[in-house]
Design an enzyme around this catalytic site. Sequence first.
Site, PDB file in Angstrom:
ATOM      1  N   SER A   1     -21.135  41.290  36.454  1.00  0.00           N
ATOM      2  CA  SER A   1     -21.224  40.727  37.812  1.00  0.00           C
ATOM      3  C   SER A   1     -20.476  39.405  37.806  1.00  0.00           C
ATOM      4  O   SER A   1     -20.275  38.799  36.741  1.00  0.00           O
ATOM      5  CB  SER A   1     -22.691  40.477  38.155  1.00  0.00           C
TER       6      SER A   1
ATOM      7  N   TYR B   1     -31.645  37.740  36.713  1.00  0.00           N
ATOM      8  CA  TYR B   1     -30.420  38.534  36.898  1.00  0.00           C
ATOM      9  C   TYR B   1     -29.209  37.812  36.288  1.00  0.00           C
ATOM     10  O   TYR B   1     -28.426  38.407  35.528  1.00  0.00           O
ATOM     11  CB  TYR B   1     -30.200  38.787  38.394  1.00  0.00           C
TER      12      TYR B   1
HETATM   13  P1  NAD Z   1     -27.885  50.339  43.232  1.00  0.00           P
HETATM   14  O1  NAD Z   1     -29.270  49.853  43.419  1.00  0.00           O
HETATM   15  O2  NAD Z   1     -27.245  51.150  44.298  1.00  0.00           O
HETATM   16  O3  NAD Z   1     -27.744  51.152  41.876  1.00  0.00           O
HETATM   17  C1  NAD Z   1     -28.442  50.826  40.711  1.00  0.00           C
HETATM   18  C2  NAD Z   1     -28.525  52.061  39.854  1.00  0.00           C
HETATM   19  O4  NAD Z   1     -29.240  51.755  38.649  1.00  0.00           O
HETATM   20  C3  NAD Z   1     -29.287  53.208  40.535  1.00  0.00           C
HETATM   21  O5  NAD Z   1     -28.589  54.416  40.315  1.00  0.00           O
HETATM   22  C4  NAD Z   1     -30.628  53.234  39.789  1.00  0.00           C
HETATM   23  O6  NAD Z   1     -31.200  54.513  39.747  1.00  0.00           O
HETATM   24  C5  NAD Z   1     -30.178  52.770  38.397  1.00  0.00           C
HETATM   25  N1  NAD Z   1     -31.303  52.303  37.601  1.00  0.00           N
HETATM   26  C6  NAD Z   1     -32.209  51.345  37.894  1.00  0.00           C
HETATM   27  N2  NAD Z   1     -33.104  51.226  36.896  1.00  0.00           N
HETATM   28  C7  NAD Z   1     -32.741  52.117  35.938  1.00  0.00           C
HETATM   29  C8  NAD Z   1     -33.254  52.477  34.674  1.00  0.00           C
HETATM   30  N3  NAD Z   1     -34.345  51.881  34.162  1.00  0.00           N
HETATM   31  N4  NAD Z   1     -32.625  53.453  33.976  1.00  0.00           N
HETATM   32  C9  NAD Z   1     -31.521  54.082  34.473  1.00  0.00           C
HETATM   33  N5  NAD Z   1     -30.997  53.773  35.658  1.00  0.00           N
HETATM   34  C10 NAD Z   1     -31.601  52.807  36.387  1.00  0.00           C
HETATM   35  O7  NAD Z   1     -27.030  49.026  42.953  1.00  0.00           O
HETATM   36  P2  NAD Z   1     -25.473  48.802  42.665  1.00  0.00           P
HETATM   37  O8  NAD Z   1     -25.051  47.674  43.519  1.00  0.00           O
HETATM   38  O9  NAD Z   1     -24.719  50.063  42.715  1.00  0.00           O
HETATM   39  O10 NAD Z   1     -25.541  48.253  41.168  1.00  0.00           O
HETATM   40  C11 NAD Z   1     -24.890  48.861  40.073  1.00  0.00           C
HETATM   41  C12 NAD Z   1     -24.516  47.802  39.049  1.00  0.00           C
HETATM   42  O11 NAD Z   1     -23.558  46.911  39.632  1.00  0.00           O
HETATM   43  C13 NAD Z   1     -25.688  46.918  38.600  1.00  0.00           C
HETATM   44  O12 NAD Z   1     -25.582  46.668  37.222  1.00  0.00           O
HETATM   45  C14 NAD Z   1     -25.486  45.649  39.396  1.00  0.00           C
HETATM   46  O13 NAD Z   1     -26.038  44.527  38.744  1.00  0.00           O
HETATM   47  C15 NAD Z   1     -23.968  45.585  39.427  1.00  0.00           C
HETATM   48  N6  NAD Z   1     -23.428  44.726  40.485  1.00  0.00           N
HETATM   49  C16 NAD Z   1     -23.564  45.044  41.797  1.00  0.00           C
HETATM   50  C17 NAD Z   1     -23.021  44.197  42.763  1.00  0.00           C
HETATM   51  C18 NAD Z   1     -23.079  44.505  44.235  1.00  0.00           C
HETATM   52  O14 NAD Z   1     -22.664  43.650  45.033  1.00  0.00           O
HETATM   53  N7  NAD Z   1     -23.560  45.654  44.651  1.00  0.00           N
HETATM   54  C19 NAD Z   1     -22.368  43.028  42.383  1.00  0.00           C
HETATM   55  C20 NAD Z   1     -22.272  42.721  41.024  1.00  0.00           C
HETATM   56  C21 NAD Z   1     -22.795  43.584  40.083  1.00  0.00           C
END
Ligand code: NAD
Length: 272
Positions: free
Chosen positions: A157, A170
Site C-alpha cells: 500500500s 494497518y
Molecule cells: P477487499 O476487502 O475487496 O478484499 C480483501 C480480500 O482479502 C477479500 O477477498 C477477502 O476475502 C480477503 N481476506 C480477508 N481476510 C482473509 C483471510 N484471513 N484469509 C484469506 N483472505 C482474506 O479489499 P481490497 O481493496 O481489494 O484489498 C486487497 C489488498 O489491497 C489488501 O491487501 C489491501 O490492504 C490492499 N490495498 C488496497 C487499497 C485500496 O484502495 N483498495 C489501497 C492499498 C492497498
Amino acid sequence: MTDSRPRQRLRHQIALVTGGSSGIGAGVAKAMAAEGAVVYVNYSSGAEEAAAVVQEIEAAGGRAVAVQADVSKEEDVQRMFRHICEEQGTLHILVSNSGIQQDAGFLDMTLEQWQKVIDVNLTGQFLCAREAAREFVRRGPQPDISAATGKIICMSSVHELIPWAGHVNYAASKGGVMQLMKSMAQELAPHRIRVNSIGPGAIATPINEDTRDTPAEEKKLLTLIPYGRIGESADIGKVAVWLASDEADYVTGTTLFVDGGMTLYPGFADNG
Ligand code: NAD
C-alpha cells in the site's frame, strides 16, 4: 491504433491470488487469466463471491479454480498449496493480496484489532510466500515457461511509506510487508525467484467504500491524488501481469506504486 488484446504473457503458468474473491484480488485474477495463467482464486469466507469470479473468468475463456484458506493460519495455507500442487504439479506466481482494515484511534485500539490486522496482512504474507518459495526451489527452473523460477508479488500500500493516523495497525502491517518483501528478494534472488510489491493508492473496492460514500468525501479523497481520479482494480491487474511476466525479469526487491501520484506529497504542490 494500439492493440489492447492480452498477449498470453503468462501462458502455461499457475497463479495463486489470495483474497482473489473481491476488489483488487479479483481484478488481478481476471487480468492474469486473460494472459493465459490458470488462476487459483483464494477466499477465506464468501464462497459465492469466489465462485462468481471463477465464473466470470471462465465465461471470458480463461481457467480458474476457487480455493478456501485463511491466510493467517499455517495449516490452512499449507493445505492450500498442497492442493494446488497436487492438481497442477506446481505453482509459478503468488500474488499475496489478502488484507483487512480494523480502524481505531490509537488510544482506543485493542490488542485484538492490532493482532488481527498483523495476522492477516503481515503473517499471512509470510506464510504464503514461504510455501510458494519452498515450491519454487523444489521444482527448480522451467525456462521454457518463465525466465524466473518463481514470482512473488506482495500487495502492499502507499501506507508502507505514508503514516496513517487512526490506522496504526494497518500502516505497521504494510511497513512490515516492505521489509519482508525486500529481505525475501535479497535471500531468494540466487534461486532466480523475483519478489516485488505493488503499492496501490486509493482503488475503489469494498475495503474503502465508506470513504467514498458522499460526493464531499470523494472530493476530499481526490485532493490526495494529483492524477485526478480514483483507481480501479484493473489498474492494479495490468501492473501485476507485467510484474509477473518475463518483461519484468530484471525487476526484484522493489515496490511499484500505482497511486495516481499519491506518494508525491501533493500537499506540497502549491509551495507547501
Ligand atoms: P477487499 O476487502 O475487496 O478484499 C480483501 C480480500 O482479502 C477479500 O477477498 C477477502 O476475502 C480477503 N481476506 C480477508 N481476510 C482473509 C483471510 N484471513 N484469509 C484469506 N483472505 C482474506 O479489499 P481490497 O481493496 O481489494 O484489498 C486487497 C489488498 O489491497 C489488501 O491487501 C489491501 O490492504 C490492499 N490495498 C488496497 C487499497 C485500496 O484502495 N483498495 C489501497 C492499498 C492497498
